[in-house]
Write a protein that holds these residues in place. Structure first.
Motif, PDB file in Angstrom:
ATOM      1  N   GLY A 337     -74.198 -24.154  60.075  1.00 20.61           N
ATOM      2  CA  GLY A 337     -72.884 -24.132  59.841  1.00 20.61           C
ATOM      3  C   GLY A 337     -72.126 -23.381  60.357  1.00 20.61           C
ATOM      4  N   ASN A 338     -70.691 -23.925  60.647  1.00 19.55           N
ATOM      5  CA  ASN A 338     -69.452 -23.095  61.199  1.00 19.55           C
ATOM      6  C   ASN A 338     -68.455 -23.377  60.305  1.00 19.55           C
ATOM      7  N   ASN A 339     -67.711 -22.388  59.789  1.00 15.85           N
ATOM      8  CA  ASN A 339     -66.573 -22.696  58.765  1.00 15.85           C
ATOM      9  C   ASN A 339     -65.597 -21.535  59.408  1.00 15.85           C
ATOM     10  N   TRP A 340     -64.409 -21.997  59.582  1.00 24.73           N
ATOM     11  CA  TRP A 340     -63.230 -20.967  60.003  1.00 24.73           C
ATOM     12  C   TRP A 340     -61.919 -21.599  59.613  1.00 24.73           C
ATOM     13  N   GLY A 341     -61.084 -20.551  59.281  1.00 25.86           N
ATOM     14  CA  GLY A 341     -59.643 -20.910  58.733  1.00 25.86           C
ATOM     15  C   GLY A 341     -58.568 -19.990  58.797  1.00 25.86           C
ATOM     16  N   ASN A 342     -57.298 -20.248  58.550  1.00 28.47           N
ATOM     17  CA  ASN A 342     -56.250 -19.385  58.504  1.00 28.47           C
ATOM     18  C   ASN A 342     -55.495 -19.529  57.200  1.00 28.47           C
ATOM     19  N   ALA A 343     -54.693 -18.482  56.980  1.00 31.96           N
ATOM     20  CA  ALA A 343     -53.924 -18.308  55.640  1.00 31.96           C
ATOM     21  C   ALA A 343     -53.011 -17.550  56.148  1.00 31.96           C
ATOM     22  N   THR A 344     -51.439 -18.011  55.826  1.00 32.22           N
ATOM     23  CA  THR A 344     -50.463 -17.020  56.111  1.00 32.22           C
ATOM     24  C   THR A 344     -49.362 -17.323  55.059  1.00 32.22           C
ATOM     25  N   SER A 345     -48.620 -16.189  54.960  1.00 30.99           N
ATOM     26  CA  SER A 345     -47.490 -16.483  53.928  1.00 30.99           C
ATOM     27  C   SER A 345     -46.204 -15.474  54.405  1.00 30.99           C
ATOM     28  N   THR A 346     -45.024 -15.870  54.335  1.00 30.27           N
ATOM     29  CA  THR A 346     -43.833 -15.256  54.616  1.00 30.27           C
ATOM     30  C   THR A 346     -42.777 -14.998  53.746  1.00 30.27           C
ATOM     31  N   LEU A 347     -42.486 -14.193  53.421  1.00 36.94           N
ATOM     32  CA  LEU A 347     -41.162 -13.719  52.288  1.00 36.94           C
ATOM     33  C   LEU A 347     -39.964 -13.340  53.236  1.00 36.94           C
ATOM     34  N   ARG A 348     -38.925 -13.967  53.426  1.00 38.17           N
ATOM     35  CA  ARG A 348     -37.799 -13.565  54.411  1.00 38.17           C
ATOM     36  C   ARG A 348     -36.551 -13.672  53.759  1.00 38.17           C
ATOM     37  N   TYR A 349     -35.653 -12.858  54.188  1.00 46.61           N
ATOM     38  CA  TYR A 349     -34.335 -12.556  53.711  1.00 46.61           C
ATOM     39  C   TYR A 349     -33.331 -12.526  54.730  1.00 46.61           C
ATOM     40  N   SER A 350     -32.440 -13.294  54.684  1.00 44.34           N
ATOM     41  CA  SER A 350     -31.404 -13.057  55.929  1.00 44.34           C
ATOM     42  C   SER A 350     -29.983 -13.041  55.168  1.00 44.34           C
ATOM     43  N   LYS A 351     -29.013 -12.281  55.725  1.00 42.08           N
ATOM     44  CA  LYS A 351     -27.787 -11.966  55.238  1.00 42.08           C
ATOM     45  C   LYS A 351     -26.547 -12.191  56.384  1.00 42.08           C
ATOM     46  N   MET A 352     -25.649 -12.802  56.419  1.00 43.26           N
ATOM     47  CA  MET A 352     -24.443 -12.506  57.165  1.00 43.26           C
ATOM     48  C   MET A 352     -23.742 -11.352  56.624  1.00 43.26           C
ATOM     49  N   MET A 353     -23.542 -10.265  57.204  1.00 46.27           N
ATOM     50  CA  MET A 353     -23.057  -9.147  56.651  1.00 46.27           C
ATOM     51  C   MET A 353     -21.439  -9.418  56.861  1.00 46.27           C
ATOM     52  N   ASN A 354     -21.138  -9.468  58.201  1.00 48.48           N
ATOM     53  CA  ASN A 354     -19.914  -9.830  58.634  1.00 48.48           C
ATOM     54  C   ASN A 354     -19.856 -10.648  59.795  1.00 48.48           C
ATOM     55  N   THR A 355     -18.857 -10.676  60.605  1.00 45.14           N
ATOM     56  CA  THR A 355     -18.852 -11.487  61.898  1.00 45.14           C
ATOM     57  C   THR A 355     -19.479 -10.916  62.904  1.00 45.14           C
ATOM     58  N   ARG A 356     -19.851  -9.594  62.714  1.00 45.51           N
ATOM     59  CA  ARG A 356     -20.437  -8.693  63.786  1.00 45.51           C
ATOM     60  C   ARG A 356     -21.980  -8.353  63.573  1.00 45.51           C
ATOM     61  N   PHE A 357     -22.284  -8.410  62.383  1.00 43.49           N
ATOM     62  CA  PHE A 357     -23.546  -8.084  61.671  1.00 43.49           C
ATOM     63  C   PHE A 357     -24.464  -9.259  60.971  1.00 43.49           C
ATOM     64  N   PHE A 358     -25.489  -9.503  61.636  1.00 48.98           N
ATOM     65  CA  PHE A 358     -26.585 -10.370  60.790  1.00 48.98           C
ATOM     66  C   PHE A 358     -27.830  -9.572  60.449  1.00 48.98           C
ATOM     67  N   LEU A 359     -28.350  -9.751  59.186  1.00 53.09           N
ATOM     68  CA  LEU A 359     -29.525  -8.989  58.953  1.00 53.09           C
ATOM     69  C   LEU A 359     -30.789  -9.935  58.616  1.00 53.09           C
ATOM     70  N   ARG A 360     -32.026  -9.715  59.003  1.00 51.28           N
ATOM     71  CA  ARG A 360     -33.054 -10.305  58.623  1.00 51.28           C
ATOM     72  C   ARG A 360     -34.290  -9.473  58.283  1.00 51.28           C
ATOM     73  N   ALA A 361     -34.933  -9.644  57.210  1.00 49.99           N
ATOM     74  CA  ALA A 361     -35.930  -8.782  56.795  1.00 49.99           C
ATOM     75  C   ALA A 361     -37.266  -9.618  56.656  1.00 49.99           C
ATOM     76  N   ALA A 362     -38.414  -9.254  56.662  1.00 48.43           N
ATOM     77  CA  ALA A 362     -39.464 -10.251  56.293  1.00 48.43           C
ATOM     78  C   ALA A 362     -40.793  -9.395  55.771  1.00 48.43           C
ATOM     79  N   LEU A 363     -41.435  -9.771  54.977  1.00 50.25           N
ATOM     80  CA  LEU A 363     -43.010  -9.345  54.356  1.00 50.25           C
ATOM     81  C   LEU A 363     -43.730 -10.602  54.883  1.00 50.25           C
ATOM     82  N   ILE A 364     -44.801 -10.197  55.728  1.00 49.44           N
ATOM     83  CA  ILE A 364     -46.112 -11.225  56.274  1.00 49.44           C
ATOM     84  C   ILE A 364     -47.404 -10.805  55.810  1.00 49.44           C
ATOM     85  N   PHE A 365     -48.005 -11.935  55.744  1.00 52.22           N
ATOM     86  CA  PHE A 365     -49.475 -11.801  55.627  1.00 52.22           C
ATOM     87  C   PHE A 365     -50.166 -12.851  56.439  1.00 52.22           C
TER      88      PHE A 365
END
Length: 776
Positions: A337-365
């Motif tokens: 037999g052959n068995n194979w597979g993937n599992a992924t997960s993402t927790l993301r946060y984004s924020k428009m701080m003002n007209t000049r700053f945009f922040l994004r953060a992420a935790l990944i697996f």
């Protein structure tokens, strides 16, 4: 007096500059689909007064600084444009733009007043276009759709692996919601793991790589999942010859939070029902194969400027082959037999701080597992059951975090700054067995690697016609007490002399810290990812390219050509079918050829039409890619396996009526390289021949070409549920494209008396297909 005059002059100049800067208007916001509330990436934001523009990012965010009041136009394919007057009252206020789908069924692309070229723009494919292309058994595939763009080709018949500018599939960084997916193949490579019903956008970088991406040599493919409809509950059911799919989406809190769940499962799982009944004095063989994909995503709008996303993917393939014999109630069976597979997960946060700053953060697996199994069931002389097994598994697991800040310090400058940290766990060739002679093959210890990245990416509008992209990435990769540190400078420039001409150039440096080993002899392929070590350092690529494009507004055509050249170092290579596991296997770093160099170059040409009843794309690539190792091929250059000198792709769609359209795809590729023996020594006792090789990849497979046709009928069920029926033919003229070749030796063992014949094996003849989907 002169001193006073100078002071007055500089004071007046500073005052004038301040008033000029103070008159500037900075605006930002997010763009959404009015019907579903989905964030929209790639929307054109254009000010006709100042002739300035921007695109929304994957979070639907844009920021634009104007020299004064302006009139913004928001436009996207298939949507009615929205116009917003911008003045001082919009300063520091986030805009919430909603685009509604156009009442016309014909999609339109605005040709005039497009934003100026920004170096590094990717190839973007609308998911609707991907789903309409005829493919194997009617299964839409985003990776195969990319193969119809210049510089991208596929492997053998049906393969979903991409070979970008001569590179191999493991040299492609494929991200699903910013998480790397290590194995993207179902059914051994016939199509990819990405369910198009769950995708929102797809983009490909193959040359001018932004500094925020790294870790691979050939390309970056970014895929984003849908967020789900936050207005009403709905879904889609898909029925096909190969699999079935179901998608559900809807609001958790209307206008604030939504979800989407999309899954598909293969019809090949029905092979469980086709197994033979094991009767006395019988023998036979059975196989079982199935796969599944599951995508899920939740998003929550914390405030007008804050957004939270949680996404998940899981997909797995299982293949098992049984060979059994029953004799007077005594049953013996072996299974592989052959068995194979993937599992992924993402927790993301984004924020428009003002007209000049945009922040994004992420935790990944991310986790990828590949397993090869071998089991034996028998009965010994005393009538006792005997069960022997040998299971070999390889795994790679990633935990990481990302932080990126988009900064707009000036109307002509856009910066992206960020850091990333990833901890990799490699578990190569871990074996569990109860074979006595194999007890020494205990479970291998895990290898841990720590990676830290920092980058800065800057787009500068030097003039209204010239754009500059400069940046860099610095990576520190530590494994087994050894640390690799590499800077990766990036630069690109675009010049638009008028609305119809574009000239571009770019130069990039990339490093790859992973190596992929493949045991091709095991069924669908058993592979393992391993980190760079002191004996096998990271691979490195240096690439530059120049391009030219021309738009013809009358016939709505766009022509482009691009020439690239790249050099490679610290490459590895090994013959097909090399065994990295088992009792006789040596350590992998002893088997592979190391410290190789490579080179590649090519010319890519494309013609595209995106409006009217007839839409389509023609792409042609002529290229060369080669490797050289001191201990291989007598130190001479030889072609890479999937070096294809000529690659022609045509895709077209014609709308017969408002509800009926036909589409076609044609592909022609020069045959890839293979190693052909110079001769063979035949034994007199009838045992197998011993082939004699002189050069690596000294032969070519026959050319690959195929025509596919499809017909799509749109309609409604009970006058309210949109439906789509697809009919088509794969391989219309029944071309016997080569899957692999075998060597057949016949004749006398005496020198010069025998012959070696090459026999070609093909897989897919002409195949009709049908699929059906209904939305609710």
């Amino acid at each position: 007096m002169k001193r006073v005059a100078c002071i007055l002059y500089f004071t007046l100049a500073a005052s004038t500059f301040y008033r000029s800067y103070a008159q500037q208007v900075s605006t930002s916001g997010q763009v959404r689909d009015a019907a579903s509330g989905e964030l929209m990436s790639g929307v054109i934001v254009w000010d006709s007064l100042s002739q300035r523009g921007a695109f929304t990012n994957i979070y639907g965010f844009f920021s634009l600084t104007l020299p004064g009041p302006g009139l913004l136009k928001f436009s996207y394919v298939g949507y009615s444009p929205v116009y917003i007057t911008i003045d001082e009252q919009h300063i520091n206020k986030a805009l919430d733009i909603r685009l509604e789908r156009s009442c016309e069924l014909e999609e339109i692309i605005i040709q005039a007043n497009r934003p100026r070229y920004i170096s590094g723009n990717p190839v973007r494919l609308p998911i609707g276009e991907v789903r309409s292309m005829p493919t194997l058994l009617g299964e839409s595939d985003v990776l195969k759709a990319f193969s119809f763009t210049p510089g991208v080709s596929t492997g053998t018949e049906g393969s979903a692996g991409l070979y970008v500018r001569g590179g191999t599939p493991d040299q492609n960084l494929i991200l699903l919601d910013e998480v790397p997916v290590y194995n993207v193949m179902h059914l051994g490579g016939f199509f990819s793991v990405f369910n198009t019903a769950s995708l929102k956008s797809a983009e490909l970088y193959k040359g001018s790589f932004p500094a925020r991406y790294g870790g691979r040599l050939s390309s970056v493919i970014g895929l984003s999942m849908k967020e789900g409809n936050n207005q009403k509950f709905g879904g889609e059911v898909g029925l096909g010859l190969l699999n079935q799919s179901l998608t559900l989406e809807g609001p958790i809190i209307k206008n604030r939070a939504s979800f989407i769940v999309s899954g598909r499962i293969s019809n090949l799982g029905l092979s469980h029902l086709l197994k033979r009944k094991r009767q006395t004095n019988g023998f036979g063989s059975d196989y079982t194969y199935f796969f599944y994909d599951l995508n899920a995503k939740i998003n929550y709008q914390l405030s007008k400027t804050d957004q939270l996303f949680l996404s998940f993917y899981s997909g797995y393939d299982r293949f098992k082959y049984d060979d059994w014999r029953v004799n007077i109630n005594k049953e013996t069976s072996t299974s592989t037999g052959n068995n194979w597979g993937n599992a992924t997960s993402t927790l993301r946060y984004s924020k428009m701080m003002n007209t000049r700053f945009f922040l994004r953060a992420a935790l990944i697996f991310s986790r990828y597992t590949s397993e090869f199994t071998n089991d034996l069931s028998d009965i010994d002389q005393d009538g006792n059951p005997v069960k022997l097994f040998r299971h070999t598994q390889t795994r790679v697991t990633d935990f990481g975090g990302k932080l990126q800040l988009d900064y707009f310090p000036h109307r002509a400058v856009e910066m992206k700054l960020g850091v990333e940290m990833t901890r990799h766990f490699f578990q190569p060739f871990s074996t569990l067995t109860n074979y006595e002679q194999d007890q020494t093959k205990a479970e291998n210890e895990k290898i841990m690697a720590m990676q830290a990245d920092a980058f800065v990416d800057t787009d500068i509008k030097l003039t209204k016609k010239i754009n500059l992209n400069v940046g860099g990435r610095f990576t520190s990769y530590e494994v087994n007490g050894v640390t690799f540190r590499n800077p990766e400078p990036r630069a690109g420039i675009g010049w638009v002399p008028d609305d119809n001409w574009k000239l571009t150039a770019s130069a990039t440096v990339m490093n790859q810290y992973l190596h992929l080993l493949v045991n091709n002899g095991y069924g669908f392929g058993y592979d393992a990812w391993l980190p760079s070590i002191q004996r096998v350092p990271p691979s490195r690529a240096e690439q530059w390219s120049v391009g030219l494009s021309r738009s013809l507004v009358g016939p709505n055509l766009e022509f482009s050509l691009e020439y690239y050249r790249k050099t490679l170092s610290h490459m590895i290579d090994y013959p097909d079918g090399t065994n990295f596991t088992g009792l006789l296997a040596k350590p992998w770093d002893d088997i592979v050829s190391k410290d190789g160099v490579g080179r590649g170059s090519g010319l890519e040409i494309m013609a595209e039409r995106n409006s009217g009843k007839l839409k389509g794309r023609l792409s042609y690539t002529v290229s060369r890619s080669e490797l050289r190792f001191d201990e291989v091929n007598e130190g001479q250059w030889y072609p890479m396996k999937y070096d294809r000198r000529h690659n022609l792709n045509i895709s077209a769609r014609y709308n017969l009526t408002k509800k009926l359209s036909c589409n076609a795809t044609f592909i022609y590729q020069t045959g890839h390289a293979i190693t052909v023996p110079y001769g063979a020594i035949l034994s007199e006792d009838g045992s197998g021949p011993r082939f004699i090789y002189r050069q690596r990849n000294n032969g070519r497979m026959p050319a690959f070409h195929r025509l596919d046709l499809g017909l799509i009928r749109s309609g409604t069920f009970k006058s309210k549920h949109p439906t789509q029926l697809g009919l088509g033919i794969y391989n219309v003229y029944n071309r016997s494209n080569p899957l692999y070749v075998d060597l057949v030796v016949s004749g006398s063992p005496l020198p010069g008396k025998g012959t070696i014949a090459i026999k070609q094996y093909s897989l897919f003849p002409i195949l009709p297909f049908i699929n059906y989907s209904i939305q609710f």
